[in-house]
Scaffold this active site. Structure first.
Site, short mmCIF file in Angstrom:
data_model
loop_
_atom_site.label_atom_id
_atom_site.label_comp_id
_atom_site.label_asym_id
_atom_site.label_seq_id
_atom_site.Cartn_x
_atom_site.Cartn_y
_atom_site.Cartn_z
N LYS A 77 -18.95 21.12 -6.19
CA LYS A 77 -20.32 20.92 -6.23
C LYS A 77 -20.66 21.10 -7.80
O LYS A 77 -21.57 20.23 -8.29
CB LYS A 77 -21.00 21.77 -5.51
N GLN A 102 -23.39 29.60 -0.86
CA GLN A 102 -22.23 29.13 -0.28
C GLN A 102 -22.12 30.25 1.11
O GLN A 102 -21.93 31.39 1.23
CB GLN A 102 -21.01 29.00 -0.94
N ASP A 160 -30.82 23.05 -0.09
CA ASP A 160 -29.62 22.99 1.14
C ASP A 160 -30.30 23.03 2.29
O ASP A 160 -29.52 22.87 3.28
CB ASP A 160 -28.63 24.03 0.93
#
Length: 282
Positions: A55, A99, A122
């Site tokens: 990413k 994450q 996200d």
């Protein structure tokens, strides 16, 4: 029966990232500030480390600055929340990616809720889920958002169709169903306690597989002509759908890899630039 047409997520993701890079360059030139995505990783799970690194690399290629915060596996919920709260308050950070997984001792929901909604690129907060559910402005969960873009790219209109979502996670299955519902699909959620999963899937015009069990959905379960989107990713590059047999009955199907996966990162980068533009008033 003819073989299903492949849904090429890699090609669409590439176009989205190219467009996002142009938007990022334009924003940087107009404001003097580059969009910035902060990634937060708890512990050193090898798969997570690799994913975050990927990413970061994609971000840089798209003209997005990447700030990485790596915390030890022993980090407490309070310490993680404090880190995310500080990033939320930092005007030089425009998007935050936490994450997961992040350890069983961490209160995942408390951590997600420490992310400011305007930086939740996200799509993991309550605010983002509510926006998806009510059709309000906000950031979509990246994988479900990517799935909807794939449907649009291949001219699949969910309106009036029966959609079956296999999986009910807070960041994949549930938001995927809500996004389909917002587009007037009739949505059924299936999960580990669903009785006769095969019967439910056989009714679907659109199947979203998002349960994390390799080849759970077999070709014989697919309604002829259905559209199959496999968001599963298991060891050995295997999805939640038995691809070979499903491709004999579906009209459109995503491969694994190369289908839904690339769209997740593309959506994340696109939403980061959008978040930066809003925060910079540009």
């Amino acid at each position: 029966m003819s073989q299903a047409r492949l849904i090429d997520g890699t090609a669409l993701a590439r176009r989205i990232v190219e467009d996002t890079a142009k938007q990022a360059a334009d924003l940087t030139e107009r404001t003097g500030t580059a969009p910035c995505l902060a990634t937060v990783l708890v512990g050193a799970d090898p798969a997570s480390v690799t994913y975050v690194r990927m990413k970061q690399n994609r971000s840089r290629k798209a003209g997005i600055e990447s700030r990485h915060v790596e915390l030890p596996a022993t980090t407490t919920t309070a310490e993680l929340v404090a880190t995310l709260t500080a990033l939320s308050a930092d005007p030089t950070v425009h998007g935050i990616l936490l994450q997961h997984p992040m350890g069983e001792h961490i209160d995942e929901r408390a951590a997600f809720e420490a992310i400011a909604p305007e930086k939740d690129v996200d799509g993991v907060t309550f605010a983002s889920f509510a926006a998806m559910s009510f059709g309000l402005p906000g950031f979509v969960s990246c994988t479900p958002g990517g799935i909807m873009r794939l449907l649009d790219e291949y001219d699949v209109d969910p309106s009036g169709k029966r959609a079956v979502v296999v999986g009910r996670s807070a960041i994949l299955g549930k938001p995927a169903g809500m996004l389909l519902l917002a587009r007037d699909a009739t949505v059924t959620y299936c999960h580990s306690r669903t009785r006769d999963l095969s019967a439910a899937v056989r009714e679907a015009d659109i199947v979203v597989a998002a349960v994390g069990r390799p080849r759970l959905i077999r070709g014989e379960d697919i309604k002829p002509g259905a559209v199959v989107l496999d968001a599963g990713y298991n060891a050995g590059n295997v999805g939640d759908v038995d691809f070979d047999s499903a491709a004999e009955r579906a009209s459109l199907i995503t491969p694994v890899p190369g289908g839904v996966g690339p769209m997740t990162i593309a959506t994340l980068l696109e939403q980061t630039v959008t978040a930066a533009a809003r925060q910079l008033g540009a």
